[in-house]
Every structure is written in structure tokens, then in C-alpha cells.
Design a protein around this motif. Structure first.
Motif, mmCIF file in Angstrom:
data_model
loop_
_atom_site.group_PDB
_atom_site.id
_atom_site.type_symbol
_atom_site.label_atom_id
_atom_site.label_comp_id
_atom_site.label_asym_id
_atom_site.label_seq_id
_atom_site.Cartn_x
_atom_site.Cartn_y
_atom_site.Cartn_z
ATOM 1 N N VAL A 11 15.852 9.461 8.989
ATOM 2 C CA VAL A 11 14.438 9.237 9.525
ATOM 3 C C VAL A 11 14.185 7.665 9.206
ATOM 4 C CG1 VAL A 11 11.883 9.676 9.075
ATOM 5 C CG2 VAL A 11 13.596 11.550 9.260
ATOM 6 N N LEU A 12 14.397 7.422 8.012
ATOM 7 C CA LEU A 12 14.283 5.820 7.642
ATOM 8 C C LEU A 12 14.848 4.876 8.448
ATOM 9 C CD1 LEU A 12 12.945 3.846 5.697
ATOM 10 C CD2 LEU A 12 14.751 4.294 4.251
ATOM 11 N N LEU A 13 16.332 5.254 8.925
ATOM 12 C CA LEU A 13 16.829 4.392 9.856
ATOM 13 C C LEU A 13 16.392 4.321 11.097
ATOM 14 C CD1 LEU A 13 19.527 2.885 10.265
ATOM 15 C CD2 LEU A 13 20.599 4.884 11.029
ATOM 16 N N GLY A 14 16.097 5.440 11.735
ATOM 17 C CA GLY A 14 15.256 5.540 12.935
ATOM 18 C C GLY A 14 13.784 4.746 13.003
ATOM 19 N N LEU A 15 13.239 4.703 11.987
ATOM 20 C CA LEU A 15 12.058 4.032 11.856
ATOM 21 C C LEU A 15 12.319 2.336 11.875
ATOM 22 C CD1 LEU A 15 9.835 5.969 9.307
ATOM 23 C CD2 LEU A 15 9.607 5.914 11.648
ATOM 24 N N LEU A 16 13.207 2.085 11.006
ATOM 25 C CA LEU A 16 13.761 0.593 10.875
ATOM 26 C C LEU A 16 14.161 0.024 12.398
ATOM 27 C CD1 LEU A 16 15.474 0.601 7.668
ATOM 28 C CD2 LEU A 16 12.980 -0.658 8.268
ATOM 29 N N GLN A 17 15.011 0.829 12.934
ATOM 30 C CA GLN A 17 15.337 0.589 14.427
ATOM 31 C C GLN A 17 14.195 0.515 15.229
ATOM 32 O OE1 GLN A 17 18.711 -0.042 15.649
ATOM 33 N NE2 GLN A 17 19.082 -0.616 13.603
ATOM 34 N N TYR A 18 13.440 1.401 15.325
ATOM 35 C CA TYR A 18 12.090 1.302 16.348
ATOM 36 C C TYR A 18 11.529 -0.081 15.992
ATOM 37 C CZ TYR A 18 7.627 2.157 18.312
ATOM 38 O OH TYR A 18 6.709 2.017 19.050
ATOM 39 N N ARG A 19 11.433 -0.362 14.701
ATOM 40 C CA ARG A 19 10.522 -1.848 14.452
ATOM 41 C C ARG A 19 11.446 -2.610 14.727
ATOM 42 N NH1 ARG A 19 8.686 -3.615 8.819
ATOM 43 N NH2 ARG A 19 7.778 -5.332 9.744
ATOM 44 N N LEU A 20 12.907 -2.617 14.688
ATOM 45 C CA LEU A 20 13.684 -3.629 14.964
ATOM 46 C C LEU A 20 13.568 -4.061 16.824
ATOM 47 C CD1 LEU A 20 15.776 -5.881 14.328
ATOM 48 C CD2 LEU A 20 17.473 -3.922 14.998
ATOM 49 N N TRP A 21 13.452 -2.977 17.451
ATOM 50 C CA TRP A 21 13.634 -2.957 18.944
ATOM 51 C C TRP A 21 12.265 -3.065 19.566
ATOM 52 C CZ3 TRP A 21 17.831 -4.605 21.242
ATOM 53 C CH2 TRP A 21 19.186 -4.465 20.535
ATOM 54 N N PHE A 22 11.186 -2.514 19.008
ATOM 55 C CA PHE A 22 9.906 -2.103 19.709
ATOM 56 C C PHE A 22 8.789 -2.671 18.885
ATOM 57 C CE2 PHE A 22 12.999 1.201 21.137
ATOM 58 C CZ PHE A 22 12.885 0.938 22.363
ATOM 59 N N GLY A 23 8.804 -3.016 17.733
ATOM 60 C CA GLY A 23 7.682 -3.299 16.891
ATOM 61 C C GLY A 23 7.253 -4.722 16.932
ATOM 62 N N GLN A 24 6.394 -5.253 16.180
ATOM 63 C CA GLN A 24 5.884 -6.542 16.107
ATOM 64 C C GLN A 24 7.010 -7.360 15.686
ATOM 65 O OE1 GLN A 24 2.398 -7.367 13.718
ATOM 66 N NE2 GLN A 24 1.959 -9.034 14.456
ATOM 67 N N HIS A 25 7.155 -8.455 16.194
ATOM 68 C CA HIS A 25 8.272 -9.425 15.819
ATOM 69 C C HIS A 25 9.630 -8.917 16.159
ATOM 70 C CE1 HIS A 25 5.081 -11.973 14.392
ATOM 71 N NE2 HIS A 25 4.656 -10.926 13.252
ATOM 72 N N SER A 26 9.790 -7.994 17.152
ATOM 73 C CA SER A 26 10.995 -7.287 17.467
ATOM 74 C C SER A 26 11.826 -8.283 18.256
ATOM 75 C CB SER A 26 10.664 -6.230 18.458
ATOM 76 O OG SER A 26 10.188 -6.353 19.585
ATOM 77 N N ILE A 27 13.011 -7.746 18.476
ATOM 78 C CA ILE A 27 14.096 -8.494 19.198
ATOM 79 C C ILE A 27 13.510 -9.120 20.758
ATOM 80 C CG2 ILE A 27 16.369 -8.284 20.225
ATOM 81 C CD1 ILE A 27 17.229 -6.844 17.771
ATOM 82 N N THR A 28 12.894 -7.964 21.255
ATOM 83 C CA THR A 28 12.322 -8.145 22.486
ATOM 84 C C THR A 28 11.123 -9.295 22.744
ATOM 85 O OG1 THR A 28 10.692 -6.390 22.505
ATOM 86 C CG2 THR A 28 12.640 -5.732 23.407
ATOM 87 N N ASP A 29 10.603 -9.309 21.584
ATOM 88 C CA ASP A 29 9.512 -10.470 21.397
ATOM 89 C C ASP A 29 10.221 -11.821 21.143
ATOM 90 O OD1 ASP A 29 7.408 -8.901 21.640
ATOM 91 O OD2 ASP A 29 6.990 -8.681 19.202
ATOM 92 N N TYR A 30 11.450 -11.857 20.470
ATOM 93 C CA TYR A 30 12.297 -12.976 20.408
ATOM 94 C C TYR A 30 12.747 -13.499 21.520
ATOM 95 C CZ TYR A 30 16.105 -15.676 19.122
ATOM 96 O OH TYR A 30 17.268 -16.589 18.976
ATOM 97 N N TRP A 31 13.275 -12.713 22.651
ATOM 98 C CA TRP A 31 13.944 -13.090 23.757
ATOM 99 C C TRP A 31 12.678 -13.587 24.707
ATOM 100 C CZ3 TRP A 31 16.686 -7.712 24.185
ATOM 101 C CH2 TRP A 31 17.786 -7.637 23.580
ATOM 102 N N HIS A 32 11.395 -12.715 24.620
ATOM 103 C CA HIS A 32 10.487 -13.359 25.565
ATOM 104 C C HIS A 32 9.989 -14.935 24.962
ATOM 105 C CE1 HIS A 32 9.819 -9.771 27.867
ATOM 106 N NE2 HIS A 32 9.542 -9.069 26.550
ATOM 107 N N LYS A 33 10.066 -15.049 23.761
ATOM 108 C CA LYS A 33 9.771 -16.163 23.235
ATOM 109 C C LYS A 33 10.795 -17.381 23.615
ATOM 110 C CE LYS A 33 5.855 -15.399 20.959
ATOM 111 N NZ LYS A 33 4.623 -15.672 21.438
ATOM 112 N N GLN A 34 12.014 -16.999 23.686
ATOM 113 C CA GLN A 34 12.960 -17.943 23.996
ATOM 114 C C GLN A 34 12.793 -18.085 25.407
ATOM 115 O OE1 GLN A 34 15.521 -19.355 22.242
ATOM 116 N NE2 GLN A 34 14.653 -18.499 20.530
ATOM 117 N N ASP A 35 12.563 -17.366 26.192
ATOM 118 C CA ASP A 35 12.199 -17.484 27.732
ATOM 119 C C ASP A 35 11.095 -18.592 27.636
ATOM 120 O OD1 ASP A 35 14.286 -15.966 28.171
ATOM 121 O OD2 ASP A 35 13.079 -14.349 28.842
#
Length: 98
Positions: A11-35
Motif C-alpha cells: 500500500v505504501l509503495l502504491g501511494l508513493l508510485q501514485y504521487r510520483l506519477w500523478f501527484g503534485q511535482h510529479s514526472i508528468t509535471d516535469y515533462w510539461h515544464k521541460q516542454d
């Protein structure tokens, strides 16, 4: 007990993965900022090019009269004393076509 610990870790791993991919300052945010950054860098390069051209124009105008005379001829229609100015018109029919 071990089973509960494993479930808790999953459960902890799932929550951390969710935050990594979809939360604030996530990888998708990083990609958008790079663009956005790439777009801004391209815009900055265009503006720097424009600034260099304007700076060269200002330098030409400050240093010599030739640049001032050229601008006056092109933009204001300057004609020097003892020069002859010719304006050529093309013939058109009544419809405005050549």
C-alpha cells in the motif's frame, strides 16, 4: 503479522508510485515544464536575434550618415539636390488588371 507487514508495504509503495506519477511535482509535471522550457528558449533566441539586429542598426545610425541617408531615402522618400526622381507606373485596363 508478516502478511500484514507485506500488505502495508505494498500500500505504501502504491501511494508513493501514485504521487510520483500523478501527484503534485510529479514526472508528468516535469515533462510539461521541460516542454515549456524548450518553447521559452526558442522564443528567447528569436528575441536575442532581433535585439542584435536592432543594436547593429543603432550602431550604424550613430556612426555614419550613410545609414541615416539610406533610411531617409527608403522610409521618407529623400531626394538630394540636383537628383532626378522617376516614378514608373504600369498600364492597366479598366478592370485593374495588367
Amino acid at each position: 503479522m508478516m502478511r500484514l507487514f507485506t500488505v502495508l508495504l505494498l500500500v505504501l509503495l502504491g501511494l508513493l508510485q501514485y504521487r510520483l506519477w500523478f501527484g503534485q511535482h510529479s514526472i508528468t509535471d516535469y515533462w510539461h515544464k521541460q516542454d515549456e522550457l524548450q518553447g521559452q528558449l526558442a522564443s528567447n533566441q528569436e528575441l536575442e536575434k532581433r535585439n542584435r539586429l536592432l543594436k547593429a542598426d543603432v550602431t550604424d545610425l550613430q556612426k555614419g550618415l550613410d545609414a541615416i541617408e539610406e533610411r531617409a531615402r527608403n522610409e521618407l522618400g529623400l531626394i538630394k539636390k540636383d537628383e532626378v526622381f522617376f516614378r514608373i507606373f504600369s498600364q492597366t485596363d479598366n478592370t485593374g488588371k495588367k
